[in-house]
Design a protein around this motif. Structure first.
Motif, short mmCIF file in Angstrom:
data_model
loop_
_atom_site.label_atom_id
_atom_site.label_comp_id
_atom_site.label_asym_id
_atom_site.label_seq_id
_atom_site.Cartn_x
_atom_site.Cartn_y
_atom_site.Cartn_z
N GLU A 170 0.82 -1.21 0.00
CA GLU A 170 0.00 0.00 0.00
C GLU A 170 0.85 1.25 0.00
O GLU A 170 0.44 2.29 -0.55
CB GLU A 170 -0.92 -0.01 1.22
N HIS A 171 2.03 1.20 0.62
CA HIS A 171 2.87 2.39 0.71
C HIS A 171 3.99 2.39 -0.32
O HIS A 171 4.87 3.27 -0.28
CB HIS A 171 3.47 2.50 2.12
N GLY A 172 3.96 1.43 -1.26
CA GLY A 172 4.95 1.42 -2.33
C GLY A 172 6.37 1.26 -1.85
O GLY A 172 7.29 1.84 -2.43
N ILE A 173 6.58 0.48 -0.80
CA ILE A 173 7.93 0.30 -0.24
C ILE A 173 8.60 -0.85 -0.97
O ILE A 173 8.14 -2.00 -0.90
CB ILE A 173 7.84 0.01 1.27
N GLY A 174 9.66 -0.55 -1.71
CA GLY A 174 10.36 -1.58 -2.46
C GLY A 174 11.60 -2.09 -1.78
O GLY A 174 12.13 -3.13 -2.15
N GLY A 175 12.11 -1.34 -0.79
CA GLY A 175 13.31 -1.78 -0.10
C GLY A 175 13.04 -2.97 0.80
O GLY A 175 11.91 -3.28 1.15
N VAL A 176 14.12 -3.66 1.14
CA VAL A 176 14.01 -4.86 1.97
C VAL A 176 14.02 -4.47 3.44
O VAL A 176 14.89 -3.72 3.88
CB VAL A 176 15.17 -5.84 1.68
N TRP A 177 13.04 -4.96 4.17
CA TRP A 177 13.02 -4.81 5.63
C TRP A 177 13.41 -6.16 6.23
O TRP A 177 12.69 -7.15 6.07
CB TRP A 177 11.61 -4.42 6.11
N GLU A 178 14.53 -6.18 6.89
CA GLU A 178 15.08 -7.45 7.36
C GLU A 178 14.40 -7.89 8.66
O GLU A 178 15.05 -8.12 9.68
CB GLU A 178 16.58 -7.32 7.54
N THR A 179 13.07 -8.03 8.60
CA THR A 179 12.33 -8.50 9.76
C THR A 179 12.48 -10.00 9.95
O THR A 179 12.38 -10.51 11.05
CB THR A 179 10.85 -8.16 9.61
N ARG A 180 12.71 -10.69 8.86
CA ARG A 180 12.89 -12.15 8.91
C ARG A 180 13.75 -12.55 7.74
O ARG A 180 13.58 -12.05 6.63
CB ARG A 180 11.53 -12.85 8.83
N GLU A 181 14.70 -13.43 7.97
CA GLU A 181 15.58 -13.86 6.90
C GLU A 181 14.81 -14.70 5.89
O GLU A 181 14.16 -15.68 6.24
CB GLU A 181 16.76 -14.67 7.45
N ARG A 182 14.89 -14.29 4.63
CA ARG A 182 14.30 -15.06 3.53
C ARG A 182 15.36 -15.22 2.45
O ARG A 182 15.88 -14.23 1.94
CB ARG A 182 13.06 -14.36 2.96
N VAL A 183 15.63 -16.45 2.12
CA VAL A 183 16.69 -16.76 1.17
C VAL A 183 16.05 -17.24 -0.12
O VAL A 183 15.29 -18.21 -0.12
CB VAL A 183 17.64 -17.83 1.73
N VAL A 184 16.35 -16.55 -1.22
CA VAL A 184 15.85 -16.93 -2.55
C VAL A 184 17.00 -17.55 -3.33
O VAL A 184 18.08 -16.95 -3.43
CB VAL A 184 15.28 -15.71 -3.30
N VAL A 185 16.78 -18.74 -3.88
CA VAL A 185 17.78 -19.39 -4.70
C VAL A 185 17.25 -19.47 -6.13
O VAL A 185 16.12 -19.88 -6.37
CB VAL A 185 18.13 -20.80 -4.17
N ALA A 186 18.07 -19.02 -7.09
CA ALA A 186 17.67 -18.98 -8.49
C ALA A 186 18.08 -20.28 -9.17
O ALA A 186 19.24 -20.70 -9.09
CB ALA A 186 18.32 -17.79 -9.19
N LEU A 187 17.12 -20.91 -9.85
CA LEU A 187 17.36 -22.18 -10.53
C LEU A 187 17.17 -21.99 -12.03
O LEU A 187 16.19 -21.38 -12.47
CB LEU A 187 16.40 -23.26 -10.03
N THR A 188 18.11 -22.51 -12.82
CA THR A 188 18.02 -22.45 -14.28
C THR A 188 17.61 -23.78 -14.88
O THR A 188 17.38 -23.86 -16.08
CB THR A 188 19.36 -22.02 -14.88
N GLY A 189 17.54 -24.83 -14.07
CA GLY A 189 17.30 -26.16 -14.62
C GLY A 189 18.58 -26.86 -15.01
O GLY A 189 18.54 -27.97 -15.56
N GLY A 190 19.71 -26.24 -14.71
CA GLY A 190 21.00 -26.85 -15.03
C GLY A 190 21.44 -27.81 -13.95
O GLY A 190 20.84 -27.93 -12.88
#
Length: 841
Positions: free
Chosen positions: A224-244
């Motif tokens: 709602e407030h258009g906040i794009g920055g990361v708020w480190e309230t909880r660790e979230r780890v994203v892993v990118a997969l290419t299918g390789g």
């Protein structure tokens, strides 16, 4: 006068019975009243606890409504009185409570919604075990069914949710000190429901459910407030997969990073699908294996569509408020990196801002193939290098041939220039080939065709050479360009097929296809929302697709390019199929009762063809013999015939009663008269109905058991059926054992035999009507005993479940709600919702 605004709802969510949520609700009311706010108590259950009752001092308590039901009077929340009084705030206990028939609403949470709609603020309470989504989980943990539930969405929509929690040891101490239950219930509660493991599991459920609610509120606020920055309230780890092949290495590395964070971070795996070589180079089978690996380590798998892989990754990570992003190092070689420039990893790092990016090395690093761009047939580097090569390479060839003049004849020199033009065409496409053709023709004409040192186009051969060069270069360039375009289309088809395959896997694994499809659609196309509506929305910014008569799939967010709209059409087809399946399922559900009734009639005819005829024939023969004038019977013989006739009529009467009761249960027309019932009142009559040759059962612990909420005649029949069934399978000389115990707000009656028992596969079949599992003696009845017993028990809001007897045999467990003294929550529940008594703690 209508309210200018809806009221606000605050919910005190209890992690377990007895943690003090009612006390906290009353404390909240007292604090608001002290600030001058008009607060009233609409309904509260103190359960006889003096500390809770003391919190009512100084608060206005509204009179409860008295509702008549089956000859008894029960107190309920007086909804009309609250609406007339119109306070600022009303306190309402036990949100999951079921109102007695005759009230305007069936559930108390519906009363609360009506109060909110009238502009009255509500402070309410509910326990975690009464949330609908957790109902089955709680039963598995505590083995106590929760009859009364409240939809999760009702609680989630609350303006405030405050968790009332307590460590298991402290809660058990409260129980031992008598602050929750009366002394006679403490031991049973501590030994059953209030086990440390049960309380720890309930506490964890409450913490995770509340954490998800907080996380949802945070995402909504950021959106709602258009906040794009990361708020480190909880660790979230994203892993990118290419299918390789490096995917499994990246997943395990990301899982270790997530596990090392405080409280364990969330792991999200994402695969970006796009219409370029990345999707074509991916292995679908590898992605399937990697998805399973992600789920096995507790992560979640996601697929998104993006024009640019690096941008799509960063946007996904920001949308999920991720704090860390894990990528594999590039599989491209040094030459490829030199020709194509900065790769996905470097671009992602440049765009990541406050998201930490981990570049993980792997054995395939530097061994991959060139991955062309999405938007162009050729990458920018080749589009620039092609024309440059078209100018430079012919010049270099000219210098070489000039130094070696005399070594090659004119034909060889022309062929070398032609090879150069072909090479330039394969690098830079049509434009580069034309530049190379013109340059090569001019150089060949000036340096190697007489007169040397000047341009001469008067000779037709010179003009032919220039034309041939141009035609050959254009042809080769067109072939190269077409090949790349076909490769791009094949990659796009592969990417779309992969996306749809992933979508199908989600739907097949999901219990609810339509919500899963909508969630996957919103996530895949990176939209703000995806919903099904009955009419087209008047929003030019929304993307709308028809999914069937009167239904439209509406997506809000970014504008979709035409290539992604093709994939969206396939998604819409899946949604349409899911909607049609849902409609067919509803139609099948309506037909199922008819089929069940037909099966019941068929089984009934097969069963009663013998079992009703046998006692009827025996009685008829006995009466016929007595009426015969040709035979003179002694008094003893006459008495035996009369006893036979009486026994046959009694058996026939029991069979007919069972059949009638079963038909009433099937039709939902069984009349109940629930009241506080003592087991000592029911057991003698149940034992009297046993066959004369049956060994009397052994009773244990039935004297000190609290009253249960039941229909006495029906409960008598249930226990008589269970004891009779157990006696039939018990070894000779081994009596049946009947025990009773109190468990929280339930009473359990166990009928124990030492017979052969039942395998787990037959535990439910034994309750099917018109079968005698393992019993080949047709004289034992039509097979309705256990089926009728379970039906009658469930009609009284109880359960009937089989268990193994330690040492061999079968134990039937009847669980019924406790009937508390008048004025308590359980006594107000006349139709089997006694578990709400625990909810008020």
């Amino acid at each position: 006068m209508p309210a200018t605004r809806p009221g606000t709802l605050k919910v005190f969510l209890g992690a377990a019975p007895g943690v003090g949520k009612t006390y906290r609700m009353l404390d909240e009311g007292r604090r608001r009243a002290a600030r001058g706010i008009d607060v009233v108590v609409g309904y509260v259950e103190c359960h006889g606890r003096p500390h809770t009752e003391a919190m009512l001092d100084g608060l206005e308590v509204l009179e409860r409504a008295r509702r008549e039901y089956r000859g008894s009077t029960y107190p309920e929340l007086d909804l009309d009185a609250v609406l007339r009084r119109r306070p600022d705030v009303v306190l309402v206990d036990e949100l999951a409570h079921s109102n007695v028939p005759g009230c305007r609403n069936a559930k108390r949470w519906q009363d609360v919604q009506e109060l909110l709609a009238a502009g009255i603020d509500v402070v309410a309470t509910v326990n975690i075990q009464h949330l609908e989504s957790l109902n089955d989980v709680v039963v598995k943990i505590t083995r106590v069914p929760q009859v009364e539930t409240v939809p999760d969405d009702v609680v989630r929509r609350a303006d405030q949710i405050e968790l009332v929690d307590m460590p298991p040891e402290a809660l058990r101490r409260r129980m031992a000190h008598g602050n929750i239950y009366p002394p006679e219930k403490i031991d049973a509660a501590l030994a059953n429901y209030f086990l440390p493991g049960n309380l720890t599991a309930l506490r964890e459920l409450a913490l995770f459910w509340t954490a998800d609610r907080v996380d949802e509120a945070l995402r909504k606020y950021r959106s709602e407030h258009g906040i794009g920055g990361v708020w480190e309230t909880r660790e979230r780890v994203v892993v990118a997969l290419t299918g390789g092949p490096e995917g499994e290495t990246l997943i395990r590395r990301a899982a270790r990073i997530a596990d090392r964070t405080a409280q364990g971070g969330a792991l999200l795996a994402v695969h970006v699908v796009r219409s370029d070589g990345l999707a074509a180079g991916a292995s679908h089978s590898a992605l399937v294996r990697q998805r399973r690996l992600v789920e096995s380590v507790g992560g979640s798998y996601h697929t998104v569509v993006g024009d640019d892989v690096a941008t799509a990754l960063v946007e996904f990570a920001r949308a999920e408020n991720a704090t860390q992003l894990v990528l594999g190092t590039s599989r491209r070689g040094r030459l490829e990196r030199f020709l194509t420039g900065r790769g996905i990893g470097e671009t992602t790092v440049a765009h990541s801002s406050d998201i930490d990016v981990h570049m993980v090395t792997h054995e395939r690093a530097g061994r991959g193939r060139l991955l062309p761009s999405r938007r162009r047939t050729l990458p920018t580097s080749r589009l620039v290098a092609g024309p440059v090569a078209g100018l430079v390479l012919p010049v270099l060839l000219t210098l070489f041939l000039d130094r070696t003049r005399g070594t090659f004849n004119l034909t060889s020199e022309a062929l070398l220039f032609l090879v150069t033009v072909v090479g330039v065409a394969s690098i830079g496409g049509v434009v580069s080939a034309l530049v190379a053709a013109v340059t090569a023709s001019l150089l060949l004409n000036y340096w190697f065709i007489a007169p040397i040192g000047e341009f001469s186009f008067r000779d037709p051969d010179n003009l032919l050479a220039l034309v041939v060069f141009a035609l050959v270069a254009g042809t080769v360039a067109a072939i190269v360009d077409r090949s790349l375009r076909m490769s791009r289309r094949a990659a796009a088809a592969t990417a779309e097929a992969e996306t749809l395959s992933s979508l199908t896997g989600d739907v097949v694994r999901g219990d609810q296809a339509i919500p899963a499809l909508l969630a996957r659609t919103r996530e895949t196309f990176a939209m703000d929302s995806a919903e099904l509506v009955e009419q087209q929305v008047d929003d030019p910014a929304a993307t709308q697709v028809s999914v069937g008569p009167g239904l439209h799939l509406v997506l809000r967010g970014r504008a979709l390019p035409s290539s992604e709209r093709r994939v969206l059409a396939a998604f819409a087809a899946h949604v349409s199929a899911a909607v049609e399946r849902a409609r067919l399922a509803e139609a099948a559900a309506e037909v199922e009762p008819v089929k069940a009734a037909d099966r019941m009639r068929t089984a009934l005819l097969a069963a009663v063809s013998h079992d009703l005829r046998t006692p009827l024939a025996a009685g008829w023969a006995a009466v016929g013999s007595l009426r015969s004038p040709e035979v003179q019977f002694t008094d003893e013989e006459r008495g035996e015939l009369l006893a036979t006739a009486d026994e046959s009529m009694a058996r026939l009467s029991r069979l007919i009663d069972n059949l009638l009761d079963m038909s009433r249960l099937q039709a939902g027309a069984l009349t109940l008269n629930l009241r506080a019932t003592s087991l000592e009142e029911v057991l003698p009559s149940a034992l009297d109905s046993l066959p004369p040759d049956a060994a009397p059962p052994v009773l244990h612990g039935v004297e000190a058991i609290p009253l249960v909420l039941a229909d006495p005649p029906l409960l008598e029949r249930v226990i008589a059926n269970l004891i009779g069934n157990a006696a039939r399978f018990a070894p000779p000389g081994t009596p049946v054992l009947v025990t009773a115990s109190a468990l929280a707000d339930r009473v359990e009656v166990r009928v124990v035999d030492r017979g052969p028992g039942l395998p787990p596969t037959d535990r439910e079949r034994v309750f099917e009507p018109f079968q005698r599992l393992g019993d080949t003696d047709n004289s034992t009845g039509v097979g309705l005993g256990l089926a009728l017993s379970r039906g009658l028990t469930e009609a009284m809001a109880g359960t009937l479940t089989p268990e193994d007897t330690p040492g061999g045999g079968l134990t039937m467990v009847v669980s019924l709600p406790v009937a508390e003294p008048p004025g308590t929550a359980a006594a107000r529940t006349p139709y089997g919702v006694g578990t709400q008594g625990a909810a008020g703690m």
